[in-house]
Design a protein around this motif. Structure first.
Motif, PDB file in Angstrom:
ATOM      1  N   UNK A  86       0.395  -1.444   0.095  1.00  0.00           N
ATOM      2  CA  UNK A  86       0.529   0.257  -0.117  1.00  0.00           C
ATOM      3  C   UNK A  86       0.622   0.571   0.111  1.00  0.00           C
ATOM      4  N   UNK A  87       2.106   1.254   0.829  1.00  0.00           N
ATOM      5  CA  UNK A  87       2.491   2.565   0.334  1.00  0.00           C
ATOM      6  C   UNK A  87       3.264   2.940   0.119  1.00  0.00           C
ATOM      7  N   UNK A  88       3.800   1.527  -0.908  1.00  0.00           N
ATOM      8  CA  UNK A  88       4.670   1.313  -2.454  1.00  0.00           C
ATOM      9  C   UNK A  88       3.869   1.986  -3.334  1.00  0.00           C
ATOM     10  N   UNK A  89       2.602   1.407  -3.605  1.00  0.00           N
ATOM     11  CA  UNK A  89       1.623   1.976  -4.237  1.00  0.00           C
ATOM     12  C   UNK A  89       1.316   3.364  -4.313  1.00  0.00           C
ATOM     13  N   UNK A  90       1.070   3.886  -3.158  1.00  0.00           N
ATOM     14  CA  UNK A  90       1.673   5.728  -2.582  1.00  0.00           C
ATOM     15  C   UNK A  90       2.037   6.636  -3.572  1.00  0.00           C
ATOM     16  N   UNK A  91       3.531   5.873  -2.822  1.00  0.00           N
ATOM     17  CA  UNK A  91       4.838   6.342  -3.123  1.00  0.00           C
ATOM     18  C   UNK A  91       4.445   6.709  -4.775  1.00  0.00           C
TER      19      UNK A  91
END
Length: 415
Positions: A86-91
């Motif tokens: 989730x963090x990677x997608x947002x970044x």
């Protein structure tokens, strides 16, 4: 716009298929299940490619299939993987596409993360149809979210394009889940085949040992019985009796080995599960004074098999649970009646690592300093001989749960 939509979405789907293929190749090459780190790396690369080939609906509104690898990794590998992705997608969304409507992207994926985290454990146990339906619902919801904001931002989308934007993600989701399930099934079959090959080796060894050792032990026992009848002092008789007891124990070990040969199958009988378990608990309780027992058993449940083998199987599992709690603890025994009968045996012991869980039931594998691992292996063979399944869930320092699923016995006319 038609060509652009189709090209980008089909490219996204190609990246997902290649990612799934890499997982299968990784398992084939290493003979190990992918670790969470590997899953995160493969999934992040796939998501990155999907984001790079996003289709723009309006300023800040983009459509792609990045959510599919996010769904798959989250549901099959748990909340930790899900949160990292989730963090990677947002970044990736922020650095590659920009900050437009990033707050809505964060909200969308955070809510989805919470839903996936809540359902991840149940998802793994669900049937394939349920998994596909769940994925369709989640994917359709996120697609509608994107199209809604495209509409709010006055994106010019025709009816045909709406169909592309809805049907292609749903079709990609269904195909991805089906392929993932197929890969999981192949991995399980390969693991089962490997275990069966090892069991055959042990079976031949057990048969050889039983034939080579039983005869001399029987002769020795007969000789000691003759000596016992002579006029010897009391101490000698005590030693002889201890010798006889030792021989009986050796014979018992041979009987345990014969469990692995499965060469002389006995006639099946109807086993009352509750009565057998209660009998076993009463036998084990005096030997495990530092352990408390909790049980919730169902009446009138029967399975097919040999009763003494069934009791031996459950006894080996309970013994293993007791030995995992040297300082005391609790064993919980439960039953659930669904299509089949599921018997669960839980302890509050030291637990197992992921590697130990994967090797559960393998020949000569044990987590104890002293032991052969044959007890759990025997239990596994007995469950398989009853056409059942055995699964284990465990967490270090929190305990272990062994679940045995057996087919219910067909009711006779009298019963």
């Amino acid at each position: 716009m038609h060509d652009s939509v189709l090209t980008n979405l089909l490219m996204n789907f190609l990246f997902i298929l290649v990612g799934l293929l890499l997982f299968a190749l990784y398992y084939d090459a290493t003979k190990k299940h992918p670790s969470k780190r590997i899953v995160i790396i493969f999934s992040t690369v796939t998501i990155l490619l999907c984001v790079m080939f996003s289709h723009k609906l309006a300023n800040g509104v983009y459509v792609d299939l990045r959510r599919i690898p996010f769904f798959l990794a989250s549901l099959y590998f748990g909340p930790v993987v899900s949160f990292v992705l989730m963090v990677m997608i947002i970044a990736l969304r922020y650095f590659i596409i920009g900050s437009g409507l990033i707050h809505l992207v964060i909200l969308n994926y955070f809510v989805t993360f919470l839903i996936l985290a809540a359902f991840s454990k149940g998802f793994l146990r669900a049937k394939k149809k349920v998994k596909v339906l769940f994925m369709i619902i989640i994917c359709f919801s996120m697609t509608m979210f994107n199209l809604l904001f495209g509409y709010i931002h006055q994106a010019e989308i025709t009816v045909d394009e709406y169909l592309y934007l809805v049907l292609i993600p749903l079709a990609a989701t269904v195909i991805s889940v089906m392929i993932t399930e197929m890969i999981r099934k192949l991995m399980e079959l390969k693991k089962t085949l490997s275990q069966h090959e090892k069991l055959q080796v042990v079976s031949r060894l057990a048969a050889s040992l039983s034939h080579e050792i039983r005869n001399p032990l029987t002769s020795s026992k007969g000789f000691l019985q003759l000596v016992q009848e002579e006029k010897d002092i009391k101490t000698q008789k005590e030693f002889i009796e201890l010798s006889l007891k030792g021989i009986d124990q050796a014979t018992h070990v041979i009987e345990e080995y014969l469990t692995f040969t499965n060469s002389t199958p006995e006639k099946s009988e109807r086993i009352d599960v509750k009565d057998s378990l209660m009998e076993l608990i009463e036998i084990i309780k005096p030997k495990a004074t530092h352990i408390s027992f909790r049980y919730q058993l169902l009446d009138g449940i029967h399975v097919e098999g040999q009763r003494h083998n069934f009791i031996k199987c459950m006894g080996n599992i309970m013994t293993n649970a007791i030995e995992s709690m040297p300082r005391g603890g609790q064993i919980s025994i439960g039953m659930v009646e669904k299509e089949n009968v599921i018997i669960s045996i839980s302890d509050s012991g030291i637990g197992m690592t992921d590697e130990q869980i994967r090797r559960f039931g393998e020949p000569f594998f044990t987590t104890k300093n002293e032991g052969t691992g044959l007890g759990i292996m025997a239990a596994t063979i007995i469950v398989h001989s009853m056409k059942g399944k055995i699964e284990v869930e465990s967490e270090l320092n929190k305990g272990t749960t062994v679940m045995i699923e057996l087919q219910r016995a067909i009711k006779t006319e009298a019963g």
